[in-house]
Design an enzyme around this catalytic site. Structure first.
Site, PDB file in Angstrom:
ATOM      1  N   GLU A 140       0.811  -1.221   0.000  1.00  0.00           N
ATOM      2  CA  GLU A 140       0.000   0.000   0.000  1.00  0.00           C
ATOM      3  C   GLU A 140       0.845   1.271   0.000  1.00  0.00           C
ATOM      4  O   GLU A 140       0.490   2.261  -0.637  1.00  0.00           O
ATOM      5  CB  GLU A 140      -0.918   0.016   1.219  1.00  0.00           C
ATOM      6  CG  GLU A 140      -2.170  -0.822   1.064  1.00  0.00           C
ATOM      7  CD  GLU A 140      -3.145  -0.547   2.182  1.00  0.00           C
ATOM      8  OE1 GLU A 140      -4.199   0.067   1.916  1.00  0.00           O
ATOM      9  OE2 GLU A 140      -2.860  -0.936   3.324  1.00  0.00           O
ATOM     10  N   ASP A 141       1.963   1.238   0.725  1.00  0.00           N
ATOM     11  CA  ASP A 141       2.682   2.482   1.013  1.00  0.00           C
ATOM     12  C   ASP A 141       3.976   2.684   0.235  1.00  0.00           C
ATOM     13  O   ASP A 141       4.606   3.737   0.351  1.00  0.00           O
ATOM     14  CB  ASP A 141       3.021   2.546   2.514  1.00  0.00           C
ATOM     15  CG  ASP A 141       1.768   2.713   3.362  1.00  0.00           C
ATOM     16  OD1 ASP A 141       0.699   2.993   2.786  1.00  0.00           O
ATOM     17  OD2 ASP A 141       1.857   2.549   4.594  1.00  0.00           O
TER      18      ASP A 141
END
Length: 501
Positions: free
Chosen positions: A75-76
């Site tokens: 996600e990051d």
């Protein structure tokens, strides 16, 4: 948490090759999260390393620890799932993907969306996502626990929303996995942020009562220990103090003078037969209270919890609860399903890696059901989600104000309970109620997800009849206090269990 600290923990529990893999994952996470910071100002990588450390403490398998380190990378950062699979194998990639899907399903902390069980479709998707691999639930619990432990750095509104979700979703999930220690940690932290005033009041009350009964309890402990030694029973004995949130929930239904398990003595023995021997010894020493003997060994709780419970009255009228269990039962009561993963070869089979657990304990059949539903959904088949009997929210409801504030109440609570839960002044001036935009009566039970508006008037005052319009002790206490202030006498009901025999 630093990499060196994590590796020291790992060396105690895992083989050299597993430690090497954990170090490799930590280096990759540090590289991918470079430059990212948490609200505290710490490097972001301290979070996944802390999650991994918790998973080591819970004695999870090596793949779960590695997935914990990498759980935020998809996600990051720019890291991809195929890259994770290439470096660490299909099992780790599967777990990271499952946790990532979990985050997307519930909108995650990043979007700070309120997520509570009234959104049935989202809850179903959340549980099915977790059902693909039960280890994903446990990784997510470790992730949520660390976020709660560092919640003081977040804005107040974010604290409230994360704490509400944790209390509504993640604490019950920990309970269903019989991870009692984790459930208590999540509940205590969440409750502290949701109602710090009530939390501090109960903390002080607990401390006061503990100090008052400590000497008496020590005498009971010595008396019981002597009797068990004479009976030739090998045992360990310690005390268990009721958590503040558990006490809070009981006080929603009962007066504190009727709560006998604020302190319990726990007796750990070698085998099941010894459990019943201890029970007989206790009942020979003290008089058991009627209806307070519970055999969770013969009939375990739905989450697999096993123990004997009995509450006794000593000759000097002290009420004491005992919990009796084997070491294995105690380990499972504390760490639940997580206790069975470390070094368990069954969990490393190809069947398990694809989410098809070969042998799921009967008490965790609900996870098997979730896995089967998840498999059908992945194949595009229709599933009847109403057949999914996961009763996570059996004893609490979560009710909203029109501004979005969330209050938890016991099942069966009425609008006036809600008004007094918001504030005494709101309750004392309550004229009428709108629930989901419609006027309702004082006797209309509230449900999870209801948006409740209290219509107030300055000239309104409580009457004696209001005591019959509430279900919670807190509301009844506040009404009684206001009535006394007006000079109206209320009748204090005597608790028959407090009478001397």
């Amino acid at each position: 948490m630093k990499k060196s600290q994590l590796l020291e923990l790992a060396k105690v529990e895992y083989s050299p090759s597993q430690v090497e893999t954990i170090e490799k994952a930590a280096d990759l996470a540090a590289k991918m999260h470079a430059g990212q910071k948490r609200q505290s100002g710490e490097p972001f990588v301290s979070h996944p390393l802390s999650v991994a450390a918790t998973l080591i403490e819970w004695e999870m398998d090596g793949d779960s620890v590695v997935a914990g380190i990498l759980h935020d990378t998809i996600e990051d950062t720019s890291l991809t799932l195929p890259e994770i699979e290439s470096a660490f194998g299909q099992s780790v990639a599967f777990l990271v993907d499952s946790v990532t899907k979990l985050n997307k399903t519930r909108s995650g902390m990043r979007n700070i969306d309120t997520y509570l069980p009234q959104t049935k479709d989202n809850l179903t998707k959340l549980l099915i996502a977790m059902g693909q691999d039960v280890r994903a639930i446990i990784i997510k619990l470790a992730d949520r626990l660390h976020n709660l432990q560092t919640l003081q750095y977040m804005p107040l509104d974010v604290q409230q929303k994360i704490a509400s979700e944790s209390l509504a979703i993640f604490a019950p999930l920990a309970d269903r996995l019989n991870m009692g220690r984790v459930r208590v940690q999540i509940e205590e932290l969440s409750f502290m942020y949701l109602d710090r005033h009530e939390y501090e009041l109960l903390r002080k009350l607990t401390k006061k009562r503990l100090s008052r009964s400590h000497q008496q309890l020590e005498h009971v402990r010595e008396e019981v220990a002597k009797a068990l030694v004479q009976a030739g029973i090998k045992f360990k004995m310690d005390g268990r103090i009721k958590s503040i949130y558990s006490l809070y929930k009981k006080l929603q239904k009962r007066d504190i003078d009727t709560i006998y398990d604020l302190i319990a003595l726990r007796i750990i023995v070698e085998d099941k037969n010894a459990c019943y021997q201890v029970l007989g010894t206790l009942h020979a020493l003290y008089e058991p209270l009627p209806g307070r003997i519970k055999d969770y060994i013969a009939k375990p709780k739905l989450n697999g919890y096993q123990s004997l419970h009995t509450t006794v009255s000593t000759p000097d009228d002290q009420i004491v609860e005992f919990q009796i269990r084997t070491s294995q039962m105690h380990e499972y009561a504390e760490r639940g399903l997580a206790a069975s993963f470390h070094y368990n070869e069954k969990k490393l089979t190809d069947a398990y890696k694809t989410g098809q657990i070969a042998a799921m304990p009967a008490n965790l059949q609900w996870i098997r059901d979730l896995q089967e539903m998840a498999a059908k959904m992945r194949e595009g088949k229709q599933v009847d989600t109403d057949k999914m009997k996961v009763n996570l929210f059996s004893d609490l409801i979560f009710v909203h104000t029109p501004k979005g504030d969330i209050f938890n109440l016991p099942v069966g609570a009425l609008p006036l309970d809600f008004a007094y839960r918001v504030h005494s002044d709101v309750g004392n001036r309550a004229l009428s109620f709108r629930v989901n935009g419609k006027i309702v009566g004082f006797d209309e039970p509230l449900k999870t997800g209801d948006v409740v508006e209290v219509v107030t008037r300055n000239n309104i005052k409580p009457s004696l009849d209001w005591l019959n319009r509430v279900k919670t002790p807190q509301a009844r206490s506040k009404i009684s206090a206001e009535l006394r202030r007006q000079g109206i006498q209320t009748i204090k009901r005597e608790n028959p269990q407090r009478k001397k025999r």
